[in-house]
Design a protein around this motif. Structure first.
Motif, PDB file in Angstrom:
ATOM      1  N   ASN A   1       0.851  -1.189   0.000  1.00  0.00           N
ATOM      2  CA  ASN A   1       0.000   0.000   0.000  1.00  0.00           C
ATOM      3  C   ASN A   1       0.882   1.232   0.000  1.00  0.00           C
ATOM      4  O   ASN A   1       1.865   1.292   0.742  1.00  0.00           O
ATOM      5  N   ARG A   2       0.517   2.207  -0.799  1.00  0.00           N
ATOM      6  CA  ARG A   2       1.227   3.485  -0.888  1.00  0.00           C
ATOM      7  C   ARG A   2       0.322   4.556  -0.297  1.00  0.00           C
ATOM      8  O   ARG A   2      -0.823   4.705  -0.721  1.00  0.00           O
ATOM      9  N   THR A   3       0.828   5.302   0.667  1.00  0.00           N
ATOM     10  CA  THR A   3       0.060   6.361   1.298  1.00  0.00           C
ATOM     11  C   THR A   3       0.774   7.685   1.081  1.00  0.00           C
ATOM     12  O   THR A   3       1.951   7.811   1.416  1.00  0.00           O
ATOM     13  N   VAL A   4       0.055   8.655   0.516  1.00  0.00           N
ATOM     14  CA  VAL A   4       0.612   9.988   0.282  1.00  0.00           C
ATOM     15  C   VAL A   4       0.038  10.925   1.338  1.00  0.00           C
ATOM     16  O   VAL A   4      -1.177  11.012   1.509  1.00  0.00           O
ATOM     17  N   PHE A   5       0.929  11.624   2.045  1.00  0.00           N
ATOM     18  CA  PHE A   5       0.516  12.574   3.063  1.00  0.00           C
ATOM     19  C   PHE A   5       0.500  13.980   2.472  1.00  0.00           C
ATOM     20  O   PHE A   5       1.419  14.359   1.739  1.00  0.00           O
ATOM     21  N   PRO A   6      -0.532  14.764   2.783  1.00  0.00           N
ATOM     22  CA  PRO A   6      -0.674  16.099   2.187  1.00  0.00           C
ATOM     23  C   PRO A   6       0.260  17.123   2.843  1.00  0.00           C
ATOM     24  O   PRO A   6      -0.174  18.005   3.578  1.00  0.00           O
TER      25      PRO A   6
ATOM     26  N   VAL B   1       5.533  10.223   1.263  1.00  0.00           N
ATOM     27  CA  VAL B   1       4.904   8.973   0.848  1.00  0.00           C
ATOM     28  C   VAL B   1       5.462   7.853   1.710  1.00  0.00           C
ATOM     29  O   VAL B   1       6.668   7.791   1.954  1.00  0.00           O
ATOM     30  N   SER B   2       4.574   6.995   2.183  1.00  0.00           N
ATOM     31  CA  SER B   2       5.043   5.830   2.924  1.00  0.00           C
ATOM     32  C   SER B   2       4.478   4.577   2.281  1.00  0.00           C
ATOM     33  O   SER B   2       3.466   4.599   1.588  1.00  0.00           O
TER      34      SER B   2
END
Length: 137
Positions: free
Chosen positions: A80-85, A91-92
């Motif tokens: 899973n790729r999570t982009v933080f605003p 990106v984690s």
């Protein structure tokens, strides 16, 4: 008794090509058999990581190869790729449940390789002694 290649492929639907009914298996073995995939899964098996952390942890991987490997794993549903605003965006990456289930298989392979490395080294030496000048490595 172990399952033979024929037993495994006989239970799978062919991919459409008459000469290789098990290409679904080949596709995933190609993915998880890749050096960088194994290293990324091992690192993410320990904890969620940011891109830079992964790149520093995996010796020798280029930014391009890490990007491609992560995209492929994300596409396969293993990461899973999570982009933080934030500015710049952070990106984690983390393993999905499916990706996490892969870690025990990689650990089993690593354990096997450690247990067998002396025997494999001896077999290689025996082969090399019997076949001087060969180019197999």
């Amino acid at each position: 008794m172990s399952v033979t290649h024929t037993d495994v492929t006989a239970t799978l639907d062919p991919c459409g090509a008459s000469d290789h009914p098990d290409c679904g298996i080949r596709d995933m073995l190609d993915r998880v058999g890749d050096t960088w995939t194994v290293m990324v899964v091992v690192e993410l098996g320990a904890s969620e990581r940011r891109f830079g952390e992964l790149q520093r942890a995996i010796d020798g991987i280029s930014q391009r190869m890490l990007t491609l490997t992560l995209r492929r794993l994300e596409r396969d549903g293993l990461v899973n790729r999570t982009v933080f605003p934030t500015v710049p965006a952070q990106v984690s990456y983390a393993l999905t449940e499916s990706g996490a289930r892969l870690t025990h298989l990689i650990k089993a392979l690593a354990d096997w390789s450690l247990a067998e490395r002396d025997a494999i080294a001896a077999a290689r030496q025996h082969y090399d002694d019997a076949h001087p000048g060969h180019a197999i490595r």
